[in-house]
Structure formats: structure tokens, C-alpha cells
Write a protein that holds these residues in place. Structure first.
Motif, PDB file in Angstrom:
ATOM      1  N   ALA A 195      -9.179 -24.825 -11.135  1.00 17.13           N
ATOM      2  CA  ALA A 195      -7.748 -24.485 -11.137  1.00 17.13           C
ATOM      3  C   ALA A 195      -7.002 -25.217 -12.250  1.00 17.13           C
ATOM      4  O   ALA A 195      -6.194 -24.605 -12.959  1.00 17.13           O
ATOM      5  CB  ALA A 195      -7.119 -24.791  -9.783  1.00 17.13           C
TER       6      ALA A 195
ATOM      7  N   TYR B 126      -3.089 -27.074  -9.450  1.00 17.23           N
ATOM      8  CA  TYR B 126      -4.015 -26.944  -8.329  1.00 17.23           C
ATOM      9  C   TYR B 126      -3.197 -26.701  -7.074  1.00 17.23           C
ATOM     10  O   TYR B 126      -2.683 -27.639  -6.466  1.00 17.23           O
ATOM     11  CB  TYR B 126      -4.852 -28.222  -8.196  1.00 17.23           C
ATOM     12  CG  TYR B 126      -5.838 -28.225  -7.045  1.00 17.23           C
ATOM     13  CD1 TYR B 126      -6.872 -27.299  -6.983  1.00 17.23           C
ATOM     14  CD2 TYR B 126      -5.738 -29.165  -6.031  1.00 17.23           C
ATOM     15  CE1 TYR B 126      -7.778 -27.316  -5.945  1.00 17.23           C
ATOM     16  CE2 TYR B 126      -6.649 -29.195  -4.981  1.00 17.23           C
ATOM     17  CZ  TYR B 126      -7.668 -28.264  -4.953  1.00 17.23           C
ATOM     18  OH  TYR B 126      -8.575 -28.278  -3.922  1.00 17.23           O
TER      19      TYR B 126
ATOM     20  N   TYR C   4     -16.797 -20.378   0.794  1.00 22.13           N
ATOM     21  CA  TYR C   4     -16.239 -20.938  -0.434  1.00 22.13           C
ATOM     22  C   TYR C   4     -14.716 -20.932  -0.391  1.00 22.13           C
ATOM     23  O   TYR C   4     -14.080 -21.971  -0.582  1.00 22.13           O
ATOM     24  CB  TYR C   4     -16.746 -20.138  -1.649  1.00 22.13           C
ATOM     25  CG  TYR C   4     -16.299 -20.716  -2.969  1.00 22.13           C
ATOM     26  CD1 TYR C   4     -17.062 -21.698  -3.607  1.00 22.13           C
ATOM     27  CD2 TYR C   4     -15.121 -20.303  -3.584  1.00 22.13           C
ATOM     28  CE1 TYR C   4     -16.656 -22.235  -4.812  1.00 22.13           C
ATOM     29  CE2 TYR C   4     -14.708 -20.834  -4.788  1.00 22.13           C
ATOM     30  CZ  TYR C   4     -15.479 -21.799  -5.401  1.00 22.13           C
ATOM     31  OH  TYR C   4     -15.064 -22.335  -6.599  1.00 22.13           O
ATOM     32  N   TYR C   5     -14.134 -19.773  -0.133  1.00 20.71           N
ATOM     33  CA  TYR C   5     -12.668 -19.678  -0.162  1.00 20.71           C
ATOM     34  C   TYR C   5     -12.015 -20.389   1.020  1.00 20.71           C
ATOM     35  O   TYR C   5     -10.927 -20.949   0.879  1.00 20.71           O
ATOM     36  CB  TYR C   5     -12.213 -18.226  -0.299  1.00 20.71           C
ATOM     37  CG  TYR C   5     -12.568 -17.679  -1.664  1.00 20.71           C
ATOM     38  CD1 TYR C   5     -12.056 -18.265  -2.818  1.00 20.71           C
ATOM     39  CD2 TYR C   5     -13.434 -16.616  -1.814  1.00 20.71           C
ATOM     40  CE1 TYR C   5     -12.384 -17.799  -4.074  1.00 20.71           C
ATOM     41  CE2 TYR C   5     -13.775 -16.136  -3.074  1.00 20.71           C
ATOM     42  CZ  TYR C   5     -13.245 -16.737  -4.204  1.00 20.71           C
ATOM     43  OH  TYR C   5     -13.589 -16.282  -5.447  1.00 20.71           O
TER      44      TYR C   5
ATOM     45  N   SER D 152     -13.503 -26.854  -7.255  1.00 19.23           N
ATOM     46  CA  SER D 152     -12.319 -25.993  -7.169  1.00 19.23           C
ATOM     47  C   SER D 152     -11.095 -26.598  -7.857  1.00 19.23           C
ATOM     48  O   SER D 152     -10.321 -25.886  -8.497  1.00 19.23           O
ATOM     49  CB  SER D 152     -11.996 -25.643  -5.724  1.00 19.23           C
ATOM     50  OG  SER D 152     -11.621 -26.787  -4.995  1.00 19.23           O
ATOM     51  N   LYS D 153     -10.921 -27.887  -7.752  1.00 17.07           N
ATOM     52  CA  LYS D 153      -9.761 -28.511  -8.388  1.00 17.07           C
ATOM     53  C   LYS D 153      -9.886 -28.433  -9.913  1.00 17.07           C
ATOM     54  O   LYS D 153      -8.921 -28.083 -10.603  1.00 17.07           O
ATOM     55  CB  LYS D 153      -9.615 -29.968  -7.938  1.00 17.07           C
ATOM     56  CG  LYS D 153      -8.335 -30.603  -8.429  1.00 17.07           C
ATOM     57  CD  LYS D 153      -8.101 -31.948  -7.775  1.00 17.07           C
ATOM     58  CE  LYS D 153      -6.719 -32.470  -8.132  1.00 17.07           C
ATOM     59  NZ  LYS D 153      -6.435 -33.723  -7.434  1.00 17.07           N
TER      60      LYS D 153
ATOM     61  N   VAL E 280     -11.884 -23.973  -0.209  1.00 18.79           N
ATOM     62  CA  VAL E 280     -10.882 -24.150  -1.259  1.00 18.79           C
ATOM     63  C   VAL E 280      -9.479 -24.223  -0.664  1.00 18.79           C
ATOM     64  O   VAL E 280      -8.722 -25.172  -0.926  1.00 18.79           O
ATOM     65  CB  VAL E 280     -10.957 -22.998  -2.297  1.00 18.79           C
ATOM     66  CG1 VAL E 280      -9.728 -22.991  -3.208  1.00 18.79           C
ATOM     67  CG2 VAL E 280     -12.234 -23.091  -3.121  1.00 18.79           C
TER      68      VAL E 280
ATOM     69  N   TRP F  20      -4.769 -20.596  -6.972  1.00 17.34           N
ATOM     70  CA  TRP F  20      -6.106 -20.189  -6.544  1.00 17.34           C
ATOM     71  C   TRP F  20      -6.141 -18.721  -6.126  1.00 17.34           C
ATOM     72  O   TRP F  20      -7.140 -18.044  -6.326  1.00 17.34           O
ATOM     73  CB  TRP F  20      -6.655 -21.105  -5.439  1.00 17.34           C
ATOM     74  CG  TRP F  20      -7.781 -21.916  -6.037  1.00 17.34           C
ATOM     75  CD1 TRP F  20      -7.745 -23.209  -6.418  1.00 17.34           C
ATOM     76  CD2 TRP F  20      -9.077 -21.431  -6.388  1.00 17.34           C
ATOM     77  NE1 TRP F  20      -8.940 -23.569  -6.982  1.00 17.34           N
ATOM     78  CE2 TRP F  20      -9.786 -22.500  -6.977  1.00 17.34           C
ATOM     79  CE3 TRP F  20      -9.730 -20.213  -6.279  1.00 17.34           C
ATOM     80  CZ2 TRP F  20     -11.091 -22.396  -7.437  1.00 17.34           C
ATOM     81  CZ3 TRP F  20     -11.036 -20.094  -6.742  1.00 17.34           C
ATOM     82  CH2 TRP F  20     -11.703 -21.178  -7.308  1.00 17.34           C
TER      83      TRP F  20
ATOM     84  N   ALA G 170     -17.369 -25.459  -3.683  1.00 21.37           N
ATOM     85  CA  ALA G 170     -15.904 -25.477  -3.561  1.00 21.37           C
ATOM     86  C   ALA G 170     -15.373 -26.908  -3.602  1.00 21.37           C
ATOM     87  O   ALA G 170     -14.381 -27.189  -4.281  1.00 21.37           O
ATOM     88  CB  ALA G 170     -15.478 -24.791  -2.268  1.00 21.37           C
TER      89      ALA G 170
END
Length: 181
Positions: free
Chosen positions: A95, A102, A150-151, A91-92, A154, A107, A87
Motif C-alpha cells: 500500500a 496504508y 488474504y483480504y 500488505s503495508k 489485510v 487497499w 498479507a
């Protein structure tokens, strides 16, 4: 309570489609109790919002049984470490590549498309500045831990207040953000 989807403007278009493909589309739309128009729009939406960009940012298709077997052999600490590192490091970029922005809203959109693409059930409940997402994945408790970590990572990195919990085959994410107001 979940907001009713807004009816988006439509435009007429005409395409020539291979006859066998068209017959298959018609058959599936009948089986799904959808109009051909609705079914084709879903296919195009999925392609434009997931299929086109997912491989570009590293998503792969893998048998569910293989994924479950691989993660089964990891301890919880290692699973959390892998999820957090993934993440934080990607993640950035995911997105920005998939949505051009982002933020929390983008997301959530990515999470919804990923769930749909993976065959997971995702339900959304929204109240003012809070979105509650419940994802059923049927991949076992270790995957629930992975998804939660993970989430959480994020959304926390974007400044959202996130609460979560999980069961053997599902995860609940409660996301509070000023962006949602």
C-alpha cells in the motif's frame, strides 16, 4: 447502491503517437464501443495505478492454468497459512509503495486494480460505512480460500470489521470501517 463516479477535471494535451499504435488504439476503442479518449484514459489510469508499481512490490504475471495447478496440490490449512503470512508480511509495504498510504480506502483501490489487471470481475456496493465487494475469479475454490484469507487479514489489521464468504469461483467481502463514513 453504488455511488455514481465523480466527473474528474480534464485538461487538453497533445501527443505524437506512432501511426500503427494509433490505428490499433482506434480499432480496439471501436470494438469496445468507447471513444478513443476514454480508452486512452483507461490505459493511462491502469499504467499509473497498477502496471508501474505492481512489479516493484512483487506482483507477477502468470498463466491462470499454472496458478490453478500449483494451488491445487496444497491442502486448505497450508493455503490459509501462506495467504495470512503474505498479507501480514507485505500488505503495508504494498500500500505504501503503490498508493503512499496504508488504509482501508487505498487497499480497496489496490484490490480493484488487481482484479482488473487479472481479468477478474469485481462489483462494488456501498452503503454508509459498509462496502460490499464481490469478485468473480474463475480459479477454483482453493483460490477463493486464498483470497478470503488474504483480504480478511489485510483489512482486519487495519481495524476494519470484515465479513466474508466464498464459493468455488467468487468471494464476497463486506468491509465496515469508520474511514468509509
Amino acid at each position: 447502491m453504488k455511488n455514481m463516479p465523480k466527473k474528474l477535471p480534464t485538461e487538453h494535451a497533445s501527443f505524437r503517437i506512432n501511426k500503427k499504435i494509433l490505428e490499433s488504439l482506434k480499432e480496439v476503442s471501436r470494438e469496445e464501443h468507447l471513444s478513443l479518449n476514454t480508452y486512452v484514459n483507461r490505459i493511462l489510469d491502469s499504467h499509473l495505478n497498477w502496471d508501474l508499481f505492481a512489479p516493484e512490490v512483487g506482483w507477477v504475471v502468470m498463466l491462470k492454468s499454472v496458478s490453478k495447478e500449483i494451488i491445487k496440490n496444497l491442502d486448505n490449512e497450508k493455503i490459509s497459512q501462506i495467504a495470512k503470512n503474505a498479507a501480514e508480511s507485505g500488505s503495508k509495504e504494498i500500500a505504501l509503495s503503490m498508493r503512499g498510504k496504508y488504509n482501508v480506502i487505498e487497499w480497496i483501490s489496490i484490490l480493484k486494480n488487481r482484479a482488473k489487471s487479472s481479468g477478474f470481475t469485481l462489483k462494488e456496493y456501498q452503503e454508509r460505512d459498509t462496502i460490499r465487494l464481490v469478485m468473480y475469479h474463475d480459479m477454483g475454490e482453493k483460490w477463493s480460500l486464498f483470497f478470503e484469507t488474504y483480504y480478511n487479514t489485510v483489512f482486519f489489521e487495519m481495524g476494519a470489521n470484515i465479513q466474508s464468504e466464498y464459493t468455488e469461483n467468487s468471494i464476497l467481502l463486506e468491509i465496515k470501517s469508520k474511514i468509509l463514513e
